[in-house]
Design a protein around this motif. Structure first.
Motif, PDB file in Angstrom:
ATOM      1  N   ARG A   1       0.871  -1.130   0.102  1.00 41.23           N
ATOM      2  CA  ARG A   1       0.116  -0.135   0.051  1.00 41.23           C
ATOM      3  C   ARG A   1       0.999   1.372   0.145  1.00 41.23           C
ATOM      4  NH1 ARG A   1      -2.127  -3.833  -0.509  1.00 41.23           N
ATOM      5  NH2 ARG A   1      -2.033  -2.890  -2.678  1.00 41.23           N
TER       6      ARG A   1
ATOM      7  N   ASN B   1       0.944   3.217  -3.721  1.00 37.68           N
ATOM      8  CA  ASN B   1      -0.117   4.142  -3.495  1.00 37.68           C
ATOM      9  C   ASN B   1      -1.448   3.461  -3.772  1.00 37.68           C
ATOM     10  OD1 ASN B   1      -1.407   6.654  -2.638  1.00 37.68           O
ATOM     11  ND2 ASN B   1      -0.826   7.626  -4.553  1.00 37.68           N
ATOM     12  N   GLN B   2      -1.513   2.377  -3.763  1.00 35.60           N
ATOM     13  CA  GLN B   2      -2.857   1.775  -4.223  1.00 35.60           C
ATOM     14  C   GLN B   2      -3.753   1.264  -2.958  1.00 35.60           C
ATOM     15  OE1 GLN B   2      -3.897   1.475  -7.525  1.00 35.60           O
ATOM     16  NE2 GLN B   2      -2.185   2.767  -8.175  1.00 35.60           N
ATOM     17  N   ALA B   3      -5.075   1.510  -3.251  1.00 36.85           N
ATOM     18  CA  ALA B   3      -5.769   0.779  -2.262  1.00 36.85           C
ATOM     19  C   ALA B   3      -6.134  -0.551  -2.368  1.00 36.85           C
ATOM     20  CB  ALA B   3      -7.364   1.454  -2.271  1.00 36.85           C
TER      21      ALA B   3
ATOM     22  N   SER C   1      -7.304  -4.668  -0.110  1.00 43.24           N
ATOM     23  CA  SER C   1      -7.990  -5.041   1.393  1.00 43.24           C
ATOM     24  C   SER C   1      -7.446  -6.402   1.610  1.00 43.24           C
ATOM     25  CB  SER C   1      -9.542  -5.399   1.028  1.00 43.24           C
ATOM     26  OG  SER C   1      -9.833  -6.245  -0.024  1.00 43.24           O
TER      27      SER C   1
ATOM     28  N   ARG D   1      -9.799  -2.612   4.816  1.00 45.11           N
ATOM     29  CA  ARG D   1      -9.585  -2.151   3.505  1.00 45.11           C
ATOM     30  C   ARG D   1      -9.026  -0.823   3.702  1.00 45.11           C
ATOM     31  NH1 ARG D   1     -14.628  -4.035   4.695  1.00 45.11           N
ATOM     32  NH2 ARG D   1     -15.357  -5.557   3.285  1.00 45.11           N
ATOM     33  N   ILE D   2      -7.856  -0.567   3.090  1.00 47.42           N
ATOM     34  CA  ILE D   2      -7.043   0.498   3.164  1.00 47.42           C
ATOM     35  C   ILE D   2      -6.875   1.619   2.010  1.00 47.42           C
ATOM     36  CG2 ILE D   2      -4.483   1.106   3.667  1.00 47.42           C
ATOM     37  CD1 ILE D   2      -4.399  -1.007   5.558  1.00 47.42           C
ATOM     38  N   GLN D   3      -6.955   2.613   2.338  1.00 46.00           N
ATOM     39  CA  GLN D   3      -6.979   3.824   0.950  1.00 46.00           C
ATOM     40  C   GLN D   3      -5.578   4.641   1.547  1.00 46.00           C
ATOM     41  OE1 GLN D   3      -8.415   4.565  -1.955  1.00 46.00           O
ATOM     42  NE2 GLN D   3      -6.388   5.712  -2.132  1.00 46.00           N
ATOM     43  N   PRO D   4      -4.285   4.276   0.769  1.00 41.09           N
ATOM     44  CA  PRO D   4      -3.364   5.548   1.133  1.00 41.09           C
ATOM     45  C   PRO D   4      -3.532   6.839   0.881  1.00 41.09           C
ATOM     46  CG  PRO D   4      -2.717   3.515  -0.316  1.00 41.09           C
ATOM     47  CD  PRO D   4      -3.957   3.619  -0.422  1.00 41.09           C
ATOM     48  N   GLU D   5      -2.995   7.821   1.442  1.00 46.74           N
ATOM     49  CA  GLU D   5      -2.988   9.259   1.238  1.00 46.74           C
ATOM     50  C   GLU D   5      -1.586   9.767   0.901  1.00 46.74           C
ATOM     51  OE1 GLU D   5      -3.636  13.089   4.024  1.00 46.74           O
ATOM     52  OE2 GLU D   5      -5.079  11.705   4.168  1.00 46.74           O
TER      53      GLU D   5
ATOM     54  N   LEU E   1      -2.493   6.234   6.166  1.00 48.97           N
ATOM     55  CA  LEU E   1      -3.344   5.272   5.512  1.00 48.97           C
ATOM     56  C   LEU E   1      -4.591   5.381   6.249  1.00 48.97           C
ATOM     57  CD1 LEU E   1      -0.636   2.270   5.903  1.00 48.97           C
ATOM     58  CD2 LEU E   1      -1.536   3.368   3.774  1.00 48.97           C
TER      59      LEU E   1
ATOM     60  N   GLY F   1      -8.242   3.627   6.918  1.00 46.90           N
ATOM     61  CA  GLY F   1      -8.721   2.281   6.540  1.00 46.90           C
ATOM     62  C   GLY F   1     -10.209   2.218   7.380  1.00 46.90           C
TER      63      GLY F   1
END
Length: 791
Positions: free
Chosen positions: A367, A371-373, A375, A393-397, A408, A410
């Motif tokens: 992640r 830099n990609q979301a 799970s 489920r994680i979304q990087p910033e 991160l 999530g």
């Protein structure tokens, strides 16, 4: 020198930077940071580590105090007394909490090359309501910090501030700046609170004319309830110095109440102690902030209503993870509150199940690096030691300035129940597969749109195909169905579709060797939104053995029916014979008995002793023969006569039986008791015979004590269960069935007289009424006879 030149040359930024601010690393504990602030800034507050949260007790007038959180010369955040008050008000336990968890990350900074004088700094301090301004160089590295205190204490020209402020109001240049400033500004007398000067922005914004303003005091633009507070604050103001008076409410001429932020400075105006005021209308900002708070509260409530918990983690330059915050559901899933989570870098790793740790670490690194979301499902160990499955489920910033992932975000869901259900489903599927294989049941799936079919190996075997052959088509199925059965199968399928019912059919399969096999097939149709069948799934199994058994059973049943009919005929003939024989034997026996009695009367003691014995034998035999014939007649009549059921009160029947047996009852001191007995559909005469035989048996087969007989009845499953219990000699278990056969005796006639027909008669009566009769007995303790009569 012009006024503008003086502004640009007054106290340049370099002169007021504190280049030795308090700096800590991200994993420094909050309590240590507070201790550093207290020591360096004159004890902002006393911190007690013995309590779960700091004890904020001011010991001296507070000054701006903060610590800067830095990693590799890069500013990550700031921790101020405002953060401390916020956390304390929220009752957050700061023991062992890393400062990276609670610091302010959105920091207002100033690049060193973008400022020429203090006015820029003052503008930022006032605009963002902060008391610290970190200064960065062009590479983003921390240089130092500027605060109101450094401006006053570090600038060699700080004492010139008073003189400049005095000249500002009196100079033409400042007059223009004052009058044309877009924000409301005024000067008021510190003693009388009267307005001394007001700019055009204030006149326009508040609706008062200049003359009206100059005839008023600053208390006149406050709501009445706020006047005591403004009077108290003005009384406490120092005669000189910079002050931020905070948020107030002002009242316009039309009565509108607005929220304002007031900043003031002490000055001497026209020889009078006065204060210069700058007003910022923050009504809309306050509304926006309230709306934002409401939105955040709503969002938080929604988050807490879901099964997920939301969280944020900061990513350091070294790739370490520092927990920032999480919603309340964290405690529900892990058992830990946010404050209880292991502090410092990578604290969450302590919760990850050891076997899943490599996969989790790789997932996090991907992640950060891509830099990609994404799970991941993995296991954690809760505070109670339980192992639970979660889906993360994680979304990087991404931060463009630092050119890396800095955070991160999530959402984590507890999927333990789902995992358990899937595990149970797999186990059930395995068991189903095994059961199908053991039961030799075939499974099939027909796509009705493409005519493609899927068969299991058992299905192929049942149809005579070799297992493992390529997938079969619908034509491969129909080619093996017996031609005579195919039309019937198709008709059944159409009828099932029309009625939306499941399909079921038995049909024959013809193998290549010509052998015939029977199968039973069950199927279910699935329909699209238009109601058209699109798929059929079902099972089938070979029932050839059952069909063979059914054919054999059919033959056996036919033979059995023939045998039953023959037996029925034979029984009727036997009954007729027994009736006729017993009836026809009555007359000769009566003659024999009569002449034997005459012989005994006339010649007893006239012949020798042996002749008297012969006479007794003849008389006794004739008497017993007559009793036996009478019993046979009774037995045969039960089967020959019409049953003729009618409502029969067993209480009445038992009362009559007791009267009929009164001599035997009295002679044996017998005790007969009953519970309330029902009225049921039966033949009253036969019910009397049945109960009389059972009661008489209880009296006859007595022990040395008086007979006790109890009769009871209960309703069970639409039939009456009647019991006759005695305390007699009992019956051995091996004789419990034998005694219901005709002429069966267990004792000699000399001890217990009788012909062995009574219990056979009882069975015949009960069975004619559609019931059953049996007994339970224990030798030496008594017997219970049970019989049922349909309700």
């Amino acid at each position: 020198m012009h006024f503008t030149d003086r502004l640009h040359n007054f106290a340049c930024l370099e002169q007021v930077i504190d280049r030795s601010p308090l700096i800590v690393e991200p994993n420094t504990s909050v309590l240590d940071a507070i201790g550093m602030m207290s020591k360096a800034r004159g004890s902002i507050c006393q911190v007690s580590k013995s309590n779960s949260s700091p004890d904020l007790t001011p010991t001296s007038p507070t000054t701006t105090s903060c610590v800067l959180v830095v990693e590799d010369s890069q500013l990550l955040g700031v921790f101020t007394e405002r953060d401390l008050v916020r956390l304390t008000a929220a009752s957050v336990d700061l023991s062992g909490v890393a400062i990276a968890k609670v610091m302010t990350r959105e920091v207002i900074t100033l690049t060193q090359s973008n400022a020429e004088n203090i006015l820029t700094v003052l503008s930022l301090l006032r605009q963002y309501q902060i008391r610290h301004l970190p200064i960065l160089n062009d590479r983003g590295q921390l240089v130092g910090v500027v605060t109101p205190e450094t401006i006053l204490n570090l600038s060699p020209k700080a004492h010139a501030c008073q003189k400049i402020e005095e000249s500002l109001l009196e100079g033409e240049t400042y007059r223009l700046l004052f009058e044309n400033n877009p924000q409301p500004m005024w000067v008021y007398d510190l003693e009388t609170l009267a307005f001394l000067a007001v700019n055009q922005a204030a006149i326009h914004h508040y609706g008062y004319s200049l003359a009206e303003f100059l005839a008023m005091t600053i208390a006149d633009i406050r709501p009445p309830e706020d006047i005591p507070a403004i009077q108290e604050q003005v009384a406490n103001l120092a005669a000189e110095g910079y002050a931020v008076s905070g948020l107030w409410r002002h009242q316009k001429k039309d009565g509108t109440i607005i929220d304002v932020e007031v900043t003031s400075n002490a000055l001497t105006f026209l020889g009078r102690s006065a204060r210069f005021v700058l007003v910022t209308d923050v009504t809309e900002r306050q509304l926006a902030e309230n709306s934002l708070r409401q939105s955040e509260n709503k969002y938080r409530r929604i988050c807490e209503l879901t099964s997920d918990y939301i969280y944020s983690c900061y990513v350091t330059r070294s790739g370490a993870i520092i927990d920032e915050w999480a919603t309340a559901n964290l405690s529900r899933i892990t058992g830990y509150s946010f404050e209880e989570l292991p502090g410092g870098e990578n604290g969450w790793l302590n919760l990850v199940y050891l076997d899943d740790l490599p996969a989790f670490s790789q997932f996090i690194n991907e992640r950060i690096s891509t830099n990609q979301a994404g799970s991941l499902e993995y296991r954690i160990v809760t505070k109670k030691g339980e192992i639970r499955w979660i889906c993360d489920r994680i979304q990087p910033e991404w931060d463009d300035r630092e050119a890396r992932v800095v955070r991160l975000l999530g959402a984590t869901e507890d999927i333990t129940s789902r995992k358990q259900a899937l595990s149970a489903l797999r186990e059930n599927s395995d068991r189903l597969t095994l059961a199908l294989e053991l039961a030799k049941i075939g499974l099939w799936d027909w796509n009705m749109l493409t005519n493609e079919t899927i068969w299991t190996s058992n299905h192929e075997t049942i149809f005579g195909y070799e297992p493992g052959t390529p997938r079969r088509s619908l034509s491969d199925w129909s080619s093996r169905v017996h031609p005579e059965d195919l039309p019937r199968i198709k008709a059944s399928a159409k009828a099932a579709i029309a009625s939306r019912q499941d399909f079921e059919s038995e049909y024959r399969v013809v193998w290549p060797d010509g052998s015939i096999h029977w199968v039973d097939s069950l199927g279910r149709f699935y329909y699209n939104s238009q109601g058209q069948p699109t798929r059929m799934v079902g099972v089938l199994y070979d029932i050839s053995d059952r069909k063979i058994a059914q054919a054999a059973l059919q033959i056996s049943q036919e033979q059995l029916q023939t045998a039953i009919a023959e037996l029925t005929r034979s029984n009727k003939e036997l009954e007729q014979f027994a009736y006729a024989a017993s009836h026809d034997l009555q007359e000769p026996l009566r003659k024999i008995n009569s002449f034997a009695e005459l012989l005994a009367h006339d010649y007893r003691q006239q012949l020798d002793e042996m002749a008297d014995k012969y006479i007794d034998y003849i008389t006794d035999g004739a008497t017993r023969m007559q009793a036996l014939i009478e019993d046979l007649l009774i037995y045969s009549r039960v089967g020959r006569q019409e049953l003729n059921k009618q409502p029969t009160d067993l209480n009445t029947v038992v009362s009559q039986v007791i009267i009929d047996l009164s001599f035997a009852i009295a002679e044996n001191n017998a005790i007969i008791t009953t519970t309330p007995l029902p009225t049921l559909p039966a033949n009253p005469v036969q019910m009397s015979q049945l109960l009389q035989n059972l009661i008489a048996n209880g009296i006859k087969f007595r022990r040395d004590c008086p007979p006790e007989i109890h009769i009871a009845a209960t309703l069970q499953k639409e039939q009456w269960l009647i019991s006759v219990q005695d305390n007699g000699i009992g019956i051995k278990p091996e004789y419990t069935e034998r005694i219901f056969a005709i002429f069966q005796r267990l004792h000699s006639r000399s001890r217990y007289p009788g012909n062995g027909i009574g219990l056979a008669l009882c069975r015949k009566i009960v069975e004619r009424h559609g019931g059953q009769i049996w007994l339970e007995s224990e030798p030496g303790k008594g017997t219970i006879f049970y019989f049922t009569i349909p309700e």
